[in-house]
Scaffold this motif. Structure first.
Motif, short mmCIF file in Angstrom:
data_model
loop_
_atom_site.label_atom_id
_atom_site.label_comp_id
_atom_site.label_asym_id
_atom_site.label_seq_id
_atom_site.Cartn_x
_atom_site.Cartn_y
_atom_site.Cartn_z
N ALA A 320 0.82 -1.21 0.00
CA ALA A 320 0.00 0.00 0.00
C ALA A 320 0.85 1.26 0.00
CB ALA A 320 -0.93 0.00 1.21
N ASN A 321 1.89 1.29 0.84
CA ASN A 321 2.73 2.48 0.89
C ASN A 321 3.66 2.59 -0.31
OD1 ASN A 321 1.75 3.73 3.25
ND2 ASN A 321 2.86 2.26 4.52
N SER A 322 4.02 1.46 -0.90
CA SER A 322 4.80 1.48 -2.12
C SER A 322 4.04 2.20 -3.23
CB SER A 322 5.15 0.06 -2.56
OG SER A 322 5.94 0.06 -3.73
N ALA A 323 2.72 1.99 -3.25
CA ALA A 323 1.88 2.67 -4.24
C ALA A 323 1.86 4.17 -4.00
CB ALA A 323 0.46 2.10 -4.20
N LYS A 324 1.88 4.59 -2.73
CA LYS A 324 1.90 6.02 -2.42
C LYS A 324 3.26 6.63 -2.80
CE LYS A 324 -1.17 5.34 1.57
NZ LYS A 324 -1.25 5.37 3.05
N LEU A 325 4.33 5.93 -2.47
CA LEU A 325 5.67 6.42 -2.78
C LEU A 325 5.90 6.52 -4.29
CD1 LEU A 325 7.61 4.34 -0.10
CD2 LEU A 325 7.42 6.83 -0.14
N ALA A 326 5.11 5.75 -5.04
CA ALA A 326 5.26 5.76 -6.51
C ALA A 326 4.97 7.12 -7.12
CB ALA A 326 4.35 4.70 -7.12
N ALA A 327 4.37 8.02 -6.34
CA ALA A 327 4.15 9.37 -6.83
C ALA A 327 5.47 10.07 -7.15
CB ALA A 327 3.37 10.18 -5.79
N PHE A 328 6.54 9.64 -6.49
CA PHE A 328 7.85 10.26 -6.69
C PHE A 328 8.93 9.23 -7.01
CE2 PHE A 328 5.54 12.59 -3.32
CZ PHE A 328 5.29 13.77 -4.01
N PHE A 329 8.77 8.02 -6.48
CA PHE A 329 9.83 7.02 -6.56
C PHE A 329 9.28 5.74 -7.19
CE2 PHE A 329 10.16 9.53 -2.60
CZ PHE A 329 11.27 10.29 -2.93
N PRO A 330 9.62 5.46 -8.46
CA PRO A 330 9.12 4.26 -9.13
C PRO A 330 9.40 3.00 -8.30
CG PRO A 330 10.17 5.69 -10.71
CD PRO A 330 10.45 6.28 -9.36
N PRO A 331 8.38 2.21 -8.02
CA PRO A 331 8.51 1.07 -7.12
C PRO A 331 9.15 -0.14 -7.78
CG PRO A 331 6.29 1.16 -7.98
CD PRO A 331 7.00 2.38 -8.51
N PRO A 332 9.67 -1.06 -6.98
CA PRO A 332 10.26 -2.27 -7.54
C PRO A 332 9.25 -3.41 -7.69
CG PRO A 332 10.69 -2.22 -5.20
CD PRO A 332 9.88 -0.97 -5.52
N ARG A 333 7.98 -3.14 -7.39
CA ARG A 333 6.95 -4.19 -7.40
C ARG A 333 6.33 -4.32 -8.80
NH1 ARG A 333 5.73 -5.98 -2.41
NH2 ARG A 333 6.57 -4.80 -0.65
N LYS A 334 6.41 -5.52 -9.36
CA LYS A 334 5.92 -5.75 -10.72
C LYS A 334 4.47 -5.33 -10.92
CE LYS A 334 8.25 -9.90 -10.62
NZ LYS A 334 8.44 -11.33 -10.97
N PRO A 335 3.54 -5.68 -10.01
CA PRO A 335 2.14 -5.31 -10.26
C PRO A 335 1.90 -3.80 -10.32
CG PRO A 335 2.28 -7.04 -8.60
CD PRO A 335 3.67 -6.53 -8.82
N GLN A 336 2.81 -3.02 -9.72
CA GLN A 336 2.63 -1.57 -9.70
C GLN A 336 3.33 -0.87 -10.86
OE1 GLN A 336 4.03 -0.63 -5.75
NE2 GLN A 336 2.08 -1.13 -4.80
N LEU A 337 4.07 -1.64 -11.65
CA LEU A 337 4.79 -1.05 -12.77
C LEU A 337 3.96 -1.13 -14.05
CD1 LEU A 337 8.45 -2.27 -12.08
CD2 LEU A 337 7.56 0.06 -11.96
N THR A 338 2.82 -0.46 -14.01
CA THR A 338 2.00 -0.30 -15.19
C THR A 338 1.71 1.19 -15.36
OG1 THR A 338 -0.15 -0.43 -14.07
CG2 THR A 338 0.90 -2.52 -14.70
N ALA A 339 1.48 1.60 -16.59
CA ALA A 339 1.23 3.02 -16.84
C ALA A 339 -0.02 3.48 -16.11
CB ALA A 339 1.08 3.25 -18.34
N ALA A 340 -1.04 2.63 -16.09
CA ALA A 340 -2.30 3.00 -15.43
C ALA A 340 -2.10 3.18 -13.93
CB ALA A 340 -3.37 1.95 -15.71
N THR A 341 -1.34 2.28 -13.32
CA THR A 341 -1.12 2.34 -11.88
C THR A 341 -0.27 3.57 -11.52
OG1 THR A 341 -1.24 -0.06 -11.67
CG2 THR A 341 -0.16 1.13 -9.89
N LEU A 342 0.82 3.78 -12.25
CA LEU A 342 1.69 4.92 -11.95
C LEU A 342 1.00 6.24 -12.22
CD1 LEU A 342 5.13 3.67 -13.33
CD2 LEU A 342 4.43 3.85 -10.95
N ALA A 343 0.11 6.26 -13.21
CA ALA A 343 -0.58 7.51 -13.54
C ALA A 343 -1.47 8.00 -12.40
CB ALA A 343 -1.42 7.32 -14.80
N LYS A 344 -1.98 7.07 -11.59
CA LYS A 344 -2.84 7.45 -10.47
C LYS A 344 -2.09 8.30 -9.45
CE LYS A 344 -5.73 3.29 -10.81
NZ LYS A 344 -6.12 2.02 -10.15
N SER A 345 -0.81 8.03 -9.30
CA SER A 345 -0.03 8.77 -8.30
C SER A 345 0.91 9.79 -8.94
CB SER A 345 0.78 7.80 -7.42
OG SER A 345 1.56 6.93 -8.21
N ASN A 346 0.86 9.92 -10.27
CA ASN A 346 1.70 10.88 -10.98
C ASN A 346 0.84 11.70 -11.94
OD1 ASN A 346 4.81 10.15 -10.47
ND2 ASN A 346 3.63 8.25 -10.55
#
Length: 412
Positions: A320-346
């Protein structure tokens, strides 16, 4: 002073394996201190929010964030450790990762990391010791190029796209824009003729490497590096497309046409007074490429509250917090490395930009140069490169001098 501190780093960190901090005491409240190198208000606000949420379920644990200057972050951190002022947790630069990981100065994370199977192997490679994760790579961030489209337009320039986006065309546009507007062209952010490792974002396009994969052989005197550095020299002193020594320009204040940096800086454009875009690094003679900067979060053995610190790290790096940090810091978690997921926090970045620069960059990128004894080696490289940053420099001779300076260090 920086060189002395660098020489002592490995010995200092190795000494920390003798004893780890503990949480013994009177059972009263605990205050954890976590060093970072960002005082960006948006970053601090997010970190504080995560710490406040943790405190709701751990009322006796508070967390403070100690922002140290990026220019001498590792030196300051190791000086604190040597002086008995060891933080409980610390961000670790990728350049210092080999020293911290190999020395045993960090508490093995074991099962502290939630859903470890989600972590991209390429993201964790630098942070493992004998197969055990020693620090969590909370930021795996490829470098891209931010472009001031208004400045290009004012200079009658357009941004090359597709196969036309090469280093040659980037420097041509940057130089023409600088000449027409009186601003600077392309800035390699955080280089400033000090941190040469940021030049990997350029010389990677030539397939150049600072040293061999095993870290034992200098690569500065090889043809690929010579070609890349000659290109940089001409871009600076002939095309005048890059700031010369002593000249500074902040892209985010509208002072340059382009800058190479990571998406964590996009927040600085929230109230930008100019149009901008983000594109991947230009293709070099060696083709398309990507360069990654990493940051790991580790628990210091010498800290006073190692167990409590490990508990907070587990929470800070949760899914959960990895998804929040993704607003600034791309996460190392495969499920969160999608354009749609990153766009929510960026929200400032478009899904296509996140795909091209971040996701594709992580898939193909190489991490900036790092080595055991990195502080001493990097200082030696910087000093040996100094003669190159002047008109008329003999680039091959300078690069031979770099290898002469660091080969004994690489061979240790």
């Amino acid at each position: 002073m920086r060189l002395i501190a660098g020489i002592a780093t490995v010995a200092l960190l190795g000494a920390l394996t003798a004893c780890a901090g503990d949480d013994s005491g009177d059972g009263g409240p605990i205050t954890l201190r976590m060093t970072t190198w960002s005082a960006n208000p948006a970053h601090v606000e997010l970190f504080t929010a995560i710490a406040d949420e943790y405190k709701q379920t751990h009322p006796d644990v508070s967390v403070t964030f100690d922002a140290l200057p990026i220019d001498n972050y590792t030196t300051t951190l190791t000086t604190q450790i040597a002086g008995g002022n060891t933080p409980d947790l610390a961000w670790i630069l990728e350049s210092a990762a080999p020293d911290f990981v190999s020395s045993g100065a960090l508490v093995p994370l074991g099962d502290a990391v939630e859903k470890p199977a989600e972590l991209v192997p390429a993201a964790t490679a630098l942070w493992q010791r004998d197969g055990t994760l020693m620090a969590y790579p909370f930021s795996t961030s490829p470098f891209g190029v931010f472009v001031n489209t208004d400045l290009l337009k004012a200079a009658g320039q357009s941004l090359p796209t597709g196969a036309a986006w090469t280093w040659d065309s980037a420097i041509a546009v940057a130089g023409a824009t600088a000449a027409k507007t009186g601003k600077q062209g392309l800035v390699v952010r955080d280089f400033d003729y000090k941190d040469w490792t940021n030049l990997a974002t350029v010389f990677g396009g030539w397939g150049a490497e600072a040293w061999s994969a095993d870290g034992k052989t200098c690569g500065f005197d090889q043809p690929a590096m010579a070609a890349a550095m000659d290109f940089l020299h001409k871009a600076t002193f002939t095309a005048k497309a890059m700031p010369a020594p002593g000249t500074s320009a902040d892209f985010f204040a509208g002072e340059s046409a382009m800058t190479i940096t990571q998406i964590s800086r996009a927040s600085l454009l929230k109230d930008a007074k100019f149009g901008w875009t983000l594109v991947p690094l230009p293709a070099g003679p060696n083709g398309d490429y990507s360069v990654i900067g990493q940051a790991g979060l580790g628990v210091l053995k010498k800290g006073k509250h190692a167990d409590a610190a490990t508990g907070f790290l587990s929470f800070f790096t949760s899914e959960a917090n990895s998804a929040k940090l993704a607003a600034f810091f791309p996460p190392p978690r495969k499920p969160q490395l999608t354009a749609a997921t990153l766009a929510k926090s960026n929200p400032l970045l478009k899904p296509a930009q996140l795909q091209d620069v971040v996701i594709d960059g992580i898939a193909t990128g190489v991490v900036k140069p790092s080595h055991t004894g990195n502080a001493e080696i990097s200082q030696a490289v910087r000093a040996a490169l100094d003669p190159m940053w002047r008109p008329g420099a003999d680039v091959p001779a300078v690069l031979s001098g770099v290898c002469a300076a660091i080969q004994p260090l690489l061979s240790k």
